[in-house]
Design a protein around this motif. Structure first.
Motif, short mmCIF file in Angstrom:
data_model
loop_
_atom_site.label_atom_id
_atom_site.label_comp_id
_atom_site.label_asym_id
_atom_site.label_seq_id
_atom_site.Cartn_x
_atom_site.Cartn_y
_atom_site.Cartn_z
N ILE A 1 57.35 8.28 -4.59
CA ILE A 1 58.28 8.40 -5.71
C ILE A 1 58.88 7.08 -5.69
O ILE A 1 59.57 6.80 -4.73
CB ILE A 1 59.25 9.54 -5.71
N VAL A 2 59.01 6.48 -6.83
CA VAL A 2 59.57 5.22 -6.98
C VAL A 2 60.41 5.03 -8.18
O VAL A 2 60.19 5.72 -9.16
CB VAL A 2 58.29 3.80 -6.95
N VAL B 1 68.78 -0.24 -17.53
CA VAL B 1 67.55 0.17 -17.48
C VAL B 1 66.96 0.99 -16.71
O VAL B 1 67.14 0.31 -15.27
CB VAL B 1 66.57 -1.01 -18.18
N ILE B 2 66.27 2.01 -16.62
CA ILE B 2 65.82 2.78 -15.45
C ILE B 2 64.39 3.55 -15.66
O ILE B 2 64.11 3.85 -17.05
CB ILE B 2 66.99 3.82 -14.99
N GLY B 3 63.85 3.63 -14.78
CA GLY B 3 62.47 4.59 -14.80
C GLY B 3 61.99 5.02 -13.54
O GLY B 3 62.34 4.62 -12.50
N TYR B 4 61.18 6.25 -13.50
CA TYR B 4 60.60 6.54 -12.54
C TYR B 4 59.09 6.90 -12.25
O TYR B 4 58.83 6.92 -13.52
CB TYR B 4 61.23 7.75 -11.69
N GLY B 5 58.58 6.55 -11.20
CA GLY B 5 57.09 6.93 -11.31
C GLY B 5 56.47 7.68 -10.09
O GLY B 5 57.17 7.27 -8.96
N LEU B 6 55.50 8.38 -10.02
CA LEU B 6 54.85 8.85 -8.90
C LEU B 6 53.50 8.30 -8.82
O LEU B 6 52.72 8.28 -9.76
CB LEU B 6 54.86 10.57 -9.22
N ALA C 1 49.41 1.18 -1.59
CA ALA C 1 48.69 1.66 -2.83
C ALA C 1 49.60 2.63 -3.90
O ALA C 1 49.52 2.41 -4.79
CB ALA C 1 47.23 2.01 -2.62
N ALA C 2 49.83 3.62 -2.84
CA ALA C 2 50.61 4.55 -3.72
C ALA C 2 51.84 4.15 -4.19
O ALA C 2 52.46 4.43 -5.34
CB ALA C 2 51.10 5.76 -2.64
N ILE C 3 52.69 3.22 -3.30
CA ILE C 3 53.91 2.54 -4.00
C ILE C 3 53.63 1.76 -5.12
O ILE C 3 54.42 1.70 -6.24
CB ILE C 3 54.65 1.77 -2.94
N ALA C 4 52.66 0.85 -5.07
CA ALA C 4 52.31 0.17 -6.41
C ALA C 4 51.85 0.94 -7.56
O ALA C 4 52.37 0.70 -8.58
CB ALA C 4 50.99 -0.92 -5.90
#
Length: 172
Positions: free
Chosen positions: A41-42, A50-55, A63-66
């Protein structure tokens, strides 16, 4: 209350910093043995509203972080930050997690833990009081915190919707 659209239109001119909130190792047991994959989870933000999140999920951590960073850049929102804090108190819930955010005076710092701290620092909030209740699952905490931030209204929006001046908003 109607949901407002506070999505960021273009990400080309924004310098985003990413923070890793949590990494989870997932094991799949097959006939041939165990297969390990990683879920990250990043949170990305420009520390100026400005904010955003991603999985991201992959066979290796990097690779998961990228993948998480790329996913986070696709769902950015704008948050009103007023003098280093949030404009008003806000609560939000996602899954089993409930969060409460309160504005704080200058010098208080970010009084939040874990996943909430990463989100609040990435958005550029320097003084805030935050409390999480219920589940401490990082996925749900991040989503609940971003939900609370997306519901924030700037003092200018409040003045415009009430038909009064900005000075009257602060003086009551």
């Amino acid at each position: 209350m109607a949901k407002k659209n506070n999505r960021v239109k273009s990400t080309n001119d924004i310098e985003l910093k990413d923070r890793l909130v949590a990494i989870n190792r997932v094991t799949k047991v097959t006939k041939g043995g165990r297969t390990f994959t990683f879920a990250a989870i990043v949170v990305v933000g420009n520390e100026n509203g400005v904010i955003g999140y991603g999985l991201g999920k992959a066979n290796e951590v990097q690779a998961a972080i990228a993948k998480g960073v790329e996913a986070a850049k696709k769902n950015l929102i704008e948050v009103p930050v007023h003098k280093g804090t949030i404009p008003h108190e806000q609560e939000a819930k996602f899954g089993g997690s409930r969060v409460i955010l309160k504005p704080a005076s200058h010098g208080t710092g970010v009084k939040a833990g874990g996943a909430m701290r990463a989100v609040l620092e990435s958005v550029g909030v320097t003084d805030v009081l935050a409390k999480s209740k219920g589940s401490s699952n990082p996925h749900n905490l991040v989503k609940a915190t971003i939900e609370a931030l997306s519901e924030m209204r700037s003092p200018v929006e409040v003045a415009r919707s009430r038909g009064i001046s900005l000075q009257q908003v602060f003086n009551g």
